[in-house]
Design an enzyme around this catalytic site. Sequence first.
Site, PDB file in Angstrom:
ATOM      1  N   ARG A  23       0.821  -1.217   0.000  1.00  0.00           N
ATOM      2  CA  ARG A  23       0.000   0.000   0.000  1.00  0.00           C
ATOM      3  C   ARG A  23       0.852   1.263   0.000  1.00  0.00           C
ATOM      4  O   ARG A  23       0.476   2.257   0.631  1.00  0.00           O
ATOM      5  CB  ARG A  23      -0.938   0.016   1.230  1.00  0.00           C
ATOM      6  CG  ARG A  23      -2.032  -1.021   1.187  1.00  0.00           C
ATOM      7  CD  ARG A  23      -3.173  -0.517   0.315  1.00  0.00           C
ATOM      8  NE  ARG A  23      -4.059  -1.592  -0.057  1.00  0.00           N
ATOM      9  CZ  ARG A  23      -5.136  -1.945   0.632  1.00  0.00           C
ATOM     10  NH1 ARG A  23      -5.461  -1.291   1.700  1.00  0.00           N
ATOM     11  NH2 ARG A  23      -5.883  -2.934   0.210  1.00  0.00           N
ATOM     12  N   ARG A  27      -3.720   6.253   0.816  1.00  0.00           N
ATOM     13  CA  ARG A  27      -4.267   7.521   1.312  1.00  0.00           C
ATOM     14  C   ARG A  27      -3.362   8.315   2.242  1.00  0.00           C
ATOM     15  O   ARG A  27      -3.676   9.448   2.578  1.00  0.00           O
ATOM     16  CB  ARG A  27      -5.593   7.254   2.036  1.00  0.00           C
ATOM     17  CG  ARG A  27      -6.738   7.062   1.078  1.00  0.00           C
ATOM     18  CD  ARG A  27      -7.911   6.459   1.778  1.00  0.00           C
ATOM     19  NE  ARG A  27      -7.523   5.165   2.329  1.00  0.00           N
ATOM     20  CZ  ARG A  27      -8.356   4.324   2.919  1.00  0.00           C
ATOM     21  NH1 ARG A  27      -9.613   4.648   3.064  1.00  0.00           N
ATOM     22  NH2 ARG A  27      -7.937   3.167   3.370  1.00  0.00           N
ATOM     23  N   ARG A  36      -7.972  11.229  -5.389  1.00  0.00           N
ATOM     24  CA  ARG A  36      -9.229  10.583  -4.981  1.00  0.00           C
ATOM     25  C   ARG A  36     -10.385  11.571  -4.839  1.00  0.00           C
ATOM     26  O   ARG A  36     -11.541  11.163  -4.731  1.00  0.00           O
ATOM     27  CB  ARG A  36      -9.018   9.805  -3.688  1.00  0.00           C
ATOM     28  CG  ARG A  36      -8.302   8.492  -3.880  1.00  0.00           C
ATOM     29  CD  ARG A  36      -9.208   7.385  -4.448  1.00  0.00           C
ATOM     30  NE  ARG A  36      -9.993   6.779  -3.386  1.00  0.00           N
ATOM     31  CZ  ARG A  36     -11.292   6.903  -3.234  1.00  0.00           C
ATOM     32  NH1 ARG A  36     -11.988   7.624  -4.072  1.00  0.00           N
ATOM     33  NH2 ARG A  36     -11.912   6.305  -2.250  1.00  0.00           N
ATOM     34  N   ASP A  72      -6.489  -3.605  -7.561  1.00  0.00           N
ATOM     35  CA  ASP A  72      -7.072  -4.164  -6.339  1.00  0.00           C
ATOM     36  C   ASP A  72      -7.305  -5.649  -6.567  1.00  0.00           C
ATOM     37  O   ASP A  72      -7.546  -6.064  -7.711  1.00  0.00           O
ATOM     38  CB  ASP A  72      -8.393  -3.464  -5.999  1.00  0.00           C
ATOM     39  CG  ASP A  72      -8.825  -3.813  -4.583  1.00  0.00           C
ATOM     40  OD1 ASP A  72      -8.378  -3.127  -3.651  1.00  0.00           O
ATOM     41  OD2 ASP A  72      -9.574  -4.798  -4.405  1.00  0.00           O
ATOM     42  N   TYR A 147     -13.933 -13.326   0.130  1.00  0.00           N
ATOM     43  CA  TYR A 147     -14.725 -12.138  -0.234  1.00  0.00           C
ATOM     44  C   TYR A 147     -16.002 -12.521  -0.951  1.00  0.00           C
ATOM     45  O   TYR A 147     -17.083 -11.996  -0.669  1.00  0.00           O
ATOM     46  CB  TYR A 147     -13.905 -11.170  -1.093  1.00  0.00           C
ATOM     47  CG  TYR A 147     -13.051 -10.243  -0.268  1.00  0.00           C
ATOM     48  CD1 TYR A 147     -13.638  -9.278   0.555  1.00  0.00           C
ATOM     49  CD2 TYR A 147     -11.674 -10.322  -0.288  1.00  0.00           C
ATOM     50  CE1 TYR A 147     -12.869  -8.433   1.338  1.00  0.00           C
ATOM     51  CE2 TYR A 147     -10.887  -9.480   0.487  1.00  0.00           C
ATOM     52  CZ  TYR A 147     -11.495  -8.534   1.303  1.00  0.00           C
ATOM     53  OH  TYR A 147     -10.742  -7.708   2.074  1.00  0.00           O
TER      54      TYR A 147
HETATM   55  O1  CP3 Z   1       0.519   0.543  -3.332  1.00  0.00           O
HETATM   56  C1  CP3 Z   1      -0.318  -0.371  -3.221  1.00  0.00           C
HETATM   57  O2  CP3 Z   1      -0.024  -1.426  -2.637  1.00  0.00           O
HETATM   58  C2  CP3 Z   1      -1.686  -0.103  -3.746  1.00  0.00           C
HETATM   59  C3  CP3 Z   1      -2.331  -1.120  -4.607  1.00  0.00           C
HETATM   60  C4  CP3 Z   1      -3.332  -2.026  -3.895  1.00  0.00           C
HETATM   61  C5  CP3 Z   1      -4.717  -1.714  -3.641  1.00  0.00           C
HETATM   62  N1  CP3 Z   1      -5.324  -2.843  -3.163  1.00  0.00           N
HETATM   63  C6  CP3 Z   1      -5.435  -0.447  -3.905  1.00  0.00           C
HETATM   64  C7  CP3 Z   1      -6.431  -0.029  -2.869  1.00  0.00           C
HETATM   65  C8  CP3 Z   1      -3.116  -3.328  -3.473  1.00  0.00           C
HETATM   66  C9  CP3 Z   1      -1.807  -4.101  -3.459  1.00  0.00           C
HETATM   67  C10 CP3 Z   1      -4.382  -3.820  -3.014  1.00  0.00           C
HETATM   68  C11 CP3 Z   1      -4.561  -5.214  -2.568  1.00  0.00           C
HETATM   69  C12 CP3 Z   1      -5.741  -5.559  -1.768  1.00  0.00           C
HETATM   70  N2  CP3 Z   1      -7.022  -5.098  -1.871  1.00  0.00           N
HETATM   71  C13 CP3 Z   1      -5.728  -6.539  -0.749  1.00  0.00           C
HETATM   72  C14 CP3 Z   1      -4.522  -7.357  -0.365  1.00  0.00           C
HETATM   73  C15 CP3 Z   1      -3.613  -6.535   0.462  1.00  0.00           C
HETATM   74  C16 CP3 Z   1      -4.028  -6.407   1.888  1.00  0.00           C
HETATM   75  O3  CP3 Z   1      -4.193  -5.267   2.336  1.00  0.00           O
HETATM   76  O4  CP3 Z   1      -4.158  -7.450   2.542  1.00  0.00           O
HETATM   77  C17 CP3 Z   1      -7.010  -6.623  -0.208  1.00  0.00           C
HETATM   78  C18 CP3 Z   1      -7.438  -7.503   0.941  1.00  0.00           C
HETATM   79  C19 CP3 Z   1      -7.835  -5.724  -0.938  1.00  0.00           C
HETATM   80  C20 CP3 Z   1      -9.273  -5.445  -0.764  1.00  0.00           C
HETATM   81  C21 CP3 Z   1      -9.452  -4.053  -0.312  1.00  0.00           C
HETATM   82  N3  CP3 Z   1      -9.437  -2.954  -1.151  1.00  0.00           N
HETATM   83  C22 CP3 Z   1      -9.670  -3.579   1.005  1.00  0.00           C
HETATM   84  C23 CP3 Z   1      -9.735  -4.460   2.238  1.00  0.00           C
HETATM   85  C24 CP3 Z   1      -9.781  -2.185   0.930  1.00  0.00           C
HETATM   86  C25 CP3 Z   1     -10.079  -1.224   2.058  1.00  0.00           C
HETATM   87  C26 CP3 Z   1      -8.946  -1.117   2.990  1.00  0.00           C
HETATM   88  C27 CP3 Z   1      -8.526   0.290   3.217  1.00  0.00           C
HETATM   89  O5  CP3 Z   1      -7.308   0.483   3.393  1.00  0.00           O
HETATM   90  O6  CP3 Z   1      -9.351   1.176   3.228  1.00  0.00           O
HETATM   91  C28 CP3 Z   1      -9.597  -1.815  -0.412  1.00  0.00           C
HETATM   92  C29 CP3 Z   1      -9.563  -0.439  -0.945  1.00  0.00           C
HETATM   93  C30 CP3 Z   1      -8.260  -0.029  -1.555  1.00  0.00           C
HETATM   94  N4  CP3 Z   1      -7.565  -0.732  -2.495  1.00  0.00           N
HETATM   95  C31 CP3 Z   1      -7.553   1.166  -1.273  1.00  0.00           C
HETATM   96  C32 CP3 Z   1      -6.419   1.174  -2.102  1.00  0.00           C
HETATM   97  C33 CP3 Z   1      -5.340   2.245  -2.223  1.00  0.00           C
HETATM   98  C34 CP3 Z   1      -8.010   2.187  -0.234  1.00  0.00           C
HETATM   99  C35 CP3 Z   1      -7.978   3.585  -0.648  1.00  0.00           C
HETATM  100  C36 CP3 Z   1      -9.026   4.077  -1.560  1.00  0.00           C
HETATM  101  O7  CP3 Z   1     -10.221   3.746  -1.459  1.00  0.00           O
HETATM  102  O8  CP3 Z   1      -8.615   4.886  -2.396  1.00  0.00           O
END
Ligand code: CP3
Length: 342
Positions: A23, A27, A36, A72, A147
């Site tokens: 990540r 944010r 965003r 994602d 999921y």
């Molecule tokens: O630099 C990076 O690593 C960003 C790329 C990335 C995202 N999702 C974008 C994202 C990666 C590697 C993921 C993987 C992902 N997505 C996982 C596996 C990694 C982990 O955290 O275990 C999982 C379980 C998901 C599903 C997911 N997507 C969740 C649980 C969330 C909400 C969590 C949160 O931090 O709010 C998301 C949303 C998401 N995916 C965001 C980002 C940057 C949150 C920010 C936004 O909404 O802009």
Amino acid sequence: MRDRFLRACRREEVDRTPIWLMRQSGRYLPAYRKLRKTHTLLEICKTPKLAAAASLLPLKLFDLDAAIIFADIMLPLEGMGVSFRIEDATGPIIEKPLRNHDDSSRLKQFDPKEDTGYVLEAIRILKRKLKVPLIGFSGAPFTLASYIIEGGASRDFTKTKSIMFNKPDLWDEVMKRLTETVNLYLESQVEAGVDAVQLFDSWVGCLSPIDYREKVQRYSREVFKRISELSVPGIHFGTGTSSMLGLMSDAGGDVIGVDWRVPLDEAWRKIGHAAGIQGNLEPAVLIGHPTLVKKRAVEVLDRAGRRPGHIFNLGHGVIPATDPKNVSILVDAVHRYGTGSQ
Ligand code: CP3
């Protein structure tokens, strides 16, 4: 040394310990929050120019050793006919969770070029711009299944486990379909140019080791078999996995990603030194004082003991409340103290 991340994946000597952060484009970065304001997360993912720009944001600020594609884990599921939205803070919500054979028989065949061509285009853009290796990724079959079945985030994963225990044929069918999708997705990313791939089995730590071995391991093994045929290094990541690190390592991965709940040296012994290790700073340390950041970074490096094959990372993603200044301090500390013998 621009290839120190890939050298560490292969457990070769490096001039200094490579570092990237899960990540790293999130944010906590003001520039990401600005992006965003005008685009949703899915819009960024599906617009190759924006996705590439998001991937590059942290590399402009910090001296990181690898980039990760901005995507994602849910994206390929859309191609299988699974509709979802992503909500701020909670994450993915599935419109109609999978409950029975009818639901699984409606899953469509995933086609990476047709369904996630935008990810492949973002990879091609990034490869033209990057000086460091690019990591592609996919969710692992278990985490994706959780999921689809739970319908979103879960605390106890009861619905998933209920299908696993009570409807074994349905479980195998779903895991088989997801494994096919993951393999096709990763294969297409490698073809488009990624230098390494990470399999995120983020929620696999909710299982007992025996259930992992009986119900999940063979599917992850199939993915890593495919990755090894693709000739790029594979990273196998999960959280809460201290009791199943040997089993995960057995399933595959040149490097095993571990969270902060287990000391890195102990984790590496369980994994076996024939594989590399990625981790494992507690992400919340980055919301602490800079002196704590340095102290804890050095502790992780000491536990790795300068053994080739350590990739520094957090134990999970960067927390949005993180001050970017602390990320700079961390990267500098790892570069300063993580210097090898060469
Ligand atoms: O630099 C990076 O690593 C960003 C790329 C990335 C995202 N999702 C974008 C994202 C990666 C590697 C993921 C993987 C992902 N997505 C996982 C596996 C990694 C982990 O955290 O275990 C999982 C379980 C998901 C599903 C997911 N997507 C969740 C649980 C969330 C909400 C969590 C949160 O931090 O709010 C998301 C949303 C998401 N995916 C965001 C980002 C940057 C949150 C920010 C936004 O909404 O802009």
